[in-house]
Design a protein around this motif. Structure first.
Motif, PDB file in Angstrom:
ATOM      1  N   UNK A 197       0.852  -1.176   0.000  1.00 50.38           N
ATOM      2  CA  UNK A 197       0.000   0.000   0.000  1.00 50.38           C
ATOM      3  C   UNK A 197       0.888   1.226   0.000  1.00 50.38           C
ATOM      4  N   UNK A 198       0.479   2.240  -0.707  1.00 51.61           N
ATOM      5  CA  UNK A 198       1.236   3.483  -0.736  1.00 51.61           C
ATOM      6  C   UNK A 198       0.845   4.305   0.485  1.00 51.61           C
ATOM      7  N   UNK A 199       1.667   5.267   0.812  1.00 52.92           N
ATOM      8  CA  UNK A 199       1.389   6.124   1.952  1.00 52.92           C
ATOM      9  C   UNK A 199       0.094   6.888   1.714  1.00 52.92           C
ATOM     10  N   UNK A 200       0.061   7.589   0.576  1.00 54.32           N
ATOM     11  CA  UNK A 200      -1.185   8.250   0.196  1.00 54.32           C
ATOM     12  C   UNK A 200      -1.971   7.231  -0.609  1.00 54.32           C
ATOM     13  N   UNK A 201      -3.258   7.070  -0.326  1.00 55.15           N
ATOM     14  CA  UNK A 201      -4.014   6.095  -1.130  1.00 55.15           C
ATOM     15  C   UNK A 201      -4.068   6.532  -2.597  1.00 55.15           C
ATOM     16  N   UNK A 202      -4.051   5.550  -3.481  1.00 52.97           N
ATOM     17  CA  UNK A 202      -4.041   5.838  -4.911  1.00 52.97           C
ATOM     18  C   UNK A 202      -5.429   5.629  -5.527  1.00 52.97           C
ATOM     19  N   UNK A 203      -5.596   6.215  -6.691  1.00 53.76           N
ATOM     20  CA  UNK A 203      -6.755   5.866  -7.508  1.00 53.76           C
ATOM     21  C   UNK A 203      -6.246   5.602  -8.919  1.00 53.76           C
ATOM     22  N   UNK A 204      -7.012   4.833  -9.669  1.00 51.88           N
ATOM     23  CA  UNK A 204      -6.701   4.610 -11.080  1.00 51.88           C
ATOM     24  C   UNK A 204      -8.016   4.513 -11.839  1.00 51.88           C
ATOM     25  N   UNK A 205      -8.003   4.988 -13.072  1.00 52.23           N
ATOM     26  CA  UNK A 205      -9.161   4.818 -13.945  1.00 52.23           C
ATOM     27  C   UNK A 205      -8.667   4.097 -15.191  1.00 52.23           C
ATOM     28  N   UNK A 206      -9.188   2.885 -15.402  1.00 46.63           N
ATOM     29  CA  UNK A 206      -8.768   2.100 -16.550  1.00 46.63           C
ATOM     30  C   UNK A 206      -9.845   2.098 -17.626  1.00 46.63           C
ATOM     31  N   UNK A 207      -9.410   2.469 -18.818  1.00 46.29           N
ATOM     32  CA  UNK A 207     -10.306   2.420 -19.969  1.00 46.29           C
ATOM     33  C   UNK A 207     -10.264   0.981 -20.462  1.00 46.29           C
ATOM     34  N   UNK A 208     -11.428   0.370 -20.565  1.00 51.34           N
ATOM     35  CA  UNK A 208     -11.478  -1.072 -20.828  1.00 51.34           C
ATOM     36  C   UNK A 208     -12.400  -1.332 -22.015  1.00 51.34           C
ATOM     37  N   UNK A 209     -11.754  -1.721 -23.120  1.00 49.88           N
ATOM     38  CA  UNK A 209     -12.525  -2.027 -24.316  1.00 49.88           C
ATOM     39  C   UNK A 209     -12.863  -3.511 -24.298  1.00 49.88           C
ATOM     40  N   UNK A 210     -13.917  -3.853 -23.564  1.00 48.48           N
ATOM     41  CA  UNK A 210     -14.401  -5.236 -23.509  1.00 48.48           C
ATOM     42  C   UNK A 210     -15.589  -5.314 -24.466  1.00 48.48           C
ATOM     43  N   UNK A 211     -16.575  -6.147 -24.188  1.00 47.88           N
ATOM     44  CA  UNK A 211     -17.777  -6.203 -25.026  1.00 47.88           C
ATOM     45  C   UNK A 211     -18.322  -4.782 -25.230  1.00 47.88           C
ATOM     46  N   UNK A 212     -18.356  -4.032 -24.124  1.00 49.77           N
ATOM     47  CA  UNK A 212     -18.761  -2.618 -24.172  1.00 49.77           C
ATOM     48  C   UNK A 212     -17.616  -1.799 -23.605  1.00 49.77           C
TER      49      UNK A 212
END
Ligand code: MN
Length: 208
Positions: free
Chosen positions: A35-50
Motif C-alpha cells: 500500500x502506498x502512503x497516500x491512497x491511490x486511484x486509477x481509472x482504466x479504460x477497458x474495451x471489452x464487449x462494451x
C-alpha cells in the motif's frame, strides 16, 4: 507495521480470483502486500464487449472498483452511472495490456488516469472512514490525477443492483467545458492509444 502499509484483505479478492484463469490472462493475482502512503486511484479504460471506464480507489490495500460506462465528467451537473464490481488487487493499478479472448473481461485495458486521492467525507466535523463511507453508500474523495482533479462523489442508488452515481463536486476544479474522456483519450501511464496497446501486445506475442 510500518506506517502507510496496510494488509491486503485477501478475502475481498475471492470474487476477483474466481472469475479469472491466471494461466491464460496476464492480469495480476494480487499476492503482494502493498500500500502506498497516500491512497491511490486509477481509472482504466477497458474495451471489452462494451467500452467502459473502471474507476478504482485504494481502500485497505485493495482497489474498490466501479465500472462507469460513459466515464467520469468534469461537469458538476452531469451524473454518471457507476456499477460497483469486485475488488481488484493493488497491483492492478499498473496493468495495461490485453486480456486474451476467452477470458473474463477480454479486451484492451489502458491506464487512462492515475494519481492519489484524499477522503473528504465529513460528519459532525470528523472524517468518516472510507469503509464506513462504502457501507453508507456515500463516498467523497479529492482526486489528484493527471486528467482529473478535485472532488468527486459516489452515491449508492440501487444497492440490490450495485448501482451508484458518480458526480463531480462543484468546486474550483469543476469545468463544464472540459471533456477529458474524448479530448484526452490516451494512456496516463505510457501515452499510448488503445490501438497502440493492442498492436504492441501482438508484436510481443509474435516475438515469443
Ligand atoms: Mn472492466
Amino acid at each position: 507495521m510500518a506506517e502507510g502499509l496496510v494488509m491486503v484483505k485477501k478475502k475481498s479478492l475471492a470474487h476477483y480470483r474466481a472469475k479469472r484463469d491466471f494461466k491464460t490472462s496476464p492480469e495480476p493475482k494480487g499476492d503482494t502486500i502493498k500500500s502506498s502512503k497516500k491512497p491511490i486511484f486509477v481509472i482504466q479504460k477497458h474495451k471489452a464487449t462494451q467500452l467502459h471506464y473502471d474507476v478504482r480507489l485504494e481502500i485497505d490495500g485493495v482497489l474498490v472498483s466501479w465500472a462507469v460506462p460513459k466515464g467520469p465528467s468534469t461537469d458538476p451537473t452531469v451524473k454518471r452511472l457507476a456499477v460497483r464490481t469486485e475488488d481488484h488487487p493493488f497491483e492492478y493499478a499498473q496493468f495495461e495490456g490485453i486480456i486474451p479472448e476467452g477470458n473474463y473481461g477480454a479486451g484492451t485495458v489502458m491506464v487512462w488516469d492515475r494519481g492519489t486521492y484524499k477522503n473528504i467525507k465529513m460528519k459532525s466535523g470528523k472524517l468518516v472512514p472510507m469503509n464506513e463511507c462504502l457501507k453508507n453508500g456515500q463516498v467523497e474523495v479529492w482526486l489528484e490525477g493527471k486528467k482529473l482533479q478535485g472532488g468527486y462523489v459516489f452515491i449508492e442508488i440501487r444497492p440490490e443492483k450495485n448501482q451508484w452515481l458518480l458526480k463531480k463536486i462543484d468546486d474550483e476544479m469543476a469545468d463544464a467545458r472540459r471533456n477529458p474522456v474524448s479530448t484526452e483519450p490516451d494512456s496516463a501511464l505510457t501515452g499510448r492509444t488503445m490501438d497502440e496497446i493492442a498492436q504492441d501486445n501482438n508484436e510481443l506475442i509474435l516475438r515469443m
